[in-house]
Motif scaffolding. Structure first.
Motif, PDB file in Angstrom:
ATOM      1  N   UNK A 194       0.830  -1.206   0.000  1.00 25.66           N
ATOM      2  CA  UNK A 194       0.000   0.000   0.000  1.00 25.66           C
ATOM      3  C   UNK A 194       0.866   1.259   0.000  1.00 25.66           C
ATOM      4  N   UNK A 195       2.191   1.081   0.082  1.00 28.96           N
ATOM      5  CA  UNK A 195       3.091   2.235   0.055  1.00 28.96           C
ATOM      6  C   UNK A 195       2.994   2.917  -1.311  1.00 28.96           C
ATOM      7  N   UNK A 196       2.966   4.250  -1.302  1.00 31.45           N
ATOM      8  CA  UNK A 196       2.852   4.960  -2.572  1.00 31.45           C
ATOM      9  C   UNK A 196       4.029   5.913  -2.781  1.00 31.45           C
ATOM     10  N   UNK A 197       5.135   5.626  -2.093  1.00 37.46           N
ATOM     11  CA  UNK A 197       6.294   6.509  -2.214  1.00 37.46           C
ATOM     12  C   UNK A 197       6.894   6.427  -3.610  1.00 37.46           C
ATOM     13  N   UNK A 198       7.424   7.556  -4.062  1.00 39.87           N
ATOM     14  CA  UNK A 198       8.079   7.574  -5.368  1.00 39.87           C
ATOM     15  C   UNK A 198       9.578   7.282  -5.204  1.00 39.87           C
TER      16      UNK A 198
ATOM     17  N   UNK B 206      20.357  -0.625  -4.056  1.00 42.17           N
ATOM     18  CA  UNK B 206      19.226   0.079  -3.455  1.00 42.17           C
ATOM     19  C   UNK B 206      18.182   0.372  -4.522  1.00 42.17           C
ATOM     20  N   UNK B 207      18.647   0.795  -5.711  1.00 43.97           N
ATOM     21  CA  UNK B 207      17.697   1.077  -6.793  1.00 43.97           C
ATOM     22  C   UNK B 207      16.984  -0.188  -7.259  1.00 43.97           C
ATOM     23  N   UNK B 208      17.717  -1.321  -7.329  1.00 42.69           N
ATOM     24  CA  UNK B 208      17.028  -2.516  -7.822  1.00 42.69           C
ATOM     25  C   UNK B 208      16.058  -3.061  -6.782  1.00 42.69           C
ATOM     26  N   UNK B 209      16.391  -2.934  -5.477  1.00 42.27           N
ATOM     27  CA  UNK B 209      15.437  -3.415  -4.479  1.00 42.27           C
ATOM     28  C   UNK B 209      14.223  -2.473  -4.422  1.00 42.27           C
ATOM     29  N   UNK B 210      14.431  -1.172  -4.670  1.00 38.21           N
ATOM     30  CA  UNK B 210      13.305  -0.220  -4.713  1.00 38.21           C
ATOM     31  C   UNK B 210      12.368  -0.580  -5.869  1.00 38.21           C
TER      32      UNK B 210
ATOM     33  N   UNK C 169       7.136  -3.472  -7.490  1.00 39.01           N
ATOM     34  CA  UNK C 169       6.436  -4.528  -8.226  1.00 39.01           C
ATOM     35  C   UNK C 169       5.515  -5.339  -7.313  1.00 39.01           C
ATOM     36  N   UNK C 170       5.660  -5.193  -5.978  1.00 37.20           N
ATOM     37  CA  UNK C 170       4.782  -5.913  -5.045  1.00 37.20           C
ATOM     38  C   UNK C 170       3.437  -5.209  -4.883  1.00 37.20           C
ATOM     39  N   UNK C 171       3.370  -3.934  -5.316  1.00 38.32           N
ATOM     40  CA  UNK C 171       2.143  -3.156  -5.117  1.00 38.32           C
ATOM     41  C   UNK C 171       0.981  -3.745  -5.887  1.00 38.32           C
ATOM     42  N   UNK C 172      -0.203  -3.581  -5.300  1.00 38.25           N
ATOM     43  CA  UNK C 172      -1.384  -4.136  -5.966  1.00 38.25           C
ATOM     44  C   UNK C 172      -2.087  -3.054  -6.765  1.00 38.25           C
TER      45      UNK C 172
END
Ligand code: HEC
Length: 96
Positions: free
Chosen positions: A53-57, A84-88, A93-96
């Motif tokens: 549910x995180x919506x951070x850019x 850090x960029x690849x884990x971000x 991609x987990x967001x629904x």
């Protein structure tokens, strides 16, 4: 001479590991983030934010991952900027 060869081998294998980690945000997530955030991002251990549910850019995401925030550890000394960029990218991609 043997020690020298051994050191060279160690350096080589560490480089390979780094390259693989950078290539896969998923691997990094599973190794470093999953224990608090869960494999789908919803576990919430120690008050970890729900990553679905995180919506951070990107800028905020990489800043929080680098510097940490309250219960969230800082990763800037343990992960490279690329990691850090690849884990971000992976957690987005987990967001629904
Ligand atoms: C020790 C447990 C723990 C680990 C390990 C951990 N986190 Fe967190 N994370 C937290 C907590 C707790 C918060 C909530 C921080 C707050 O309340 O300000 C959080 C918040 C976040 C946020 C902010 C989400 C938002 O919308 O506010 C992101 C992004 C994040 N974590 C990504 C990661 C990534 C990527 C990793 C692995 C590199 C990771 N976390 C590893 C505990 C953890």
């Amino acid at each position: 001479m043997k020690t020298f060869l051994y050191l060279g081998f160690l350096l080589l294998t560490t480089n390979i590991t780094t390259a693989q980690n950078a290539a896969s945000g998923k691997n990094i997530f599973e190794a470093k983030c999953q224990r608090c955030h869960g494999n789908d991002g919803t576990k919430g251990l120690f008050g970890a934010k729900n990553l679905q549910t995180s919506r951070l850019e990107n800028t905020e995401l990489t800043a929080i991952i680098s510097k940490g925030r309250r219960g969230m550890p800082r990763w800037e000394k343990k992960l490279s900027q690329t990691e850090i960029e690849s884990v971000a990218a992976y957690i987005k991609s987990l967001r629904k």
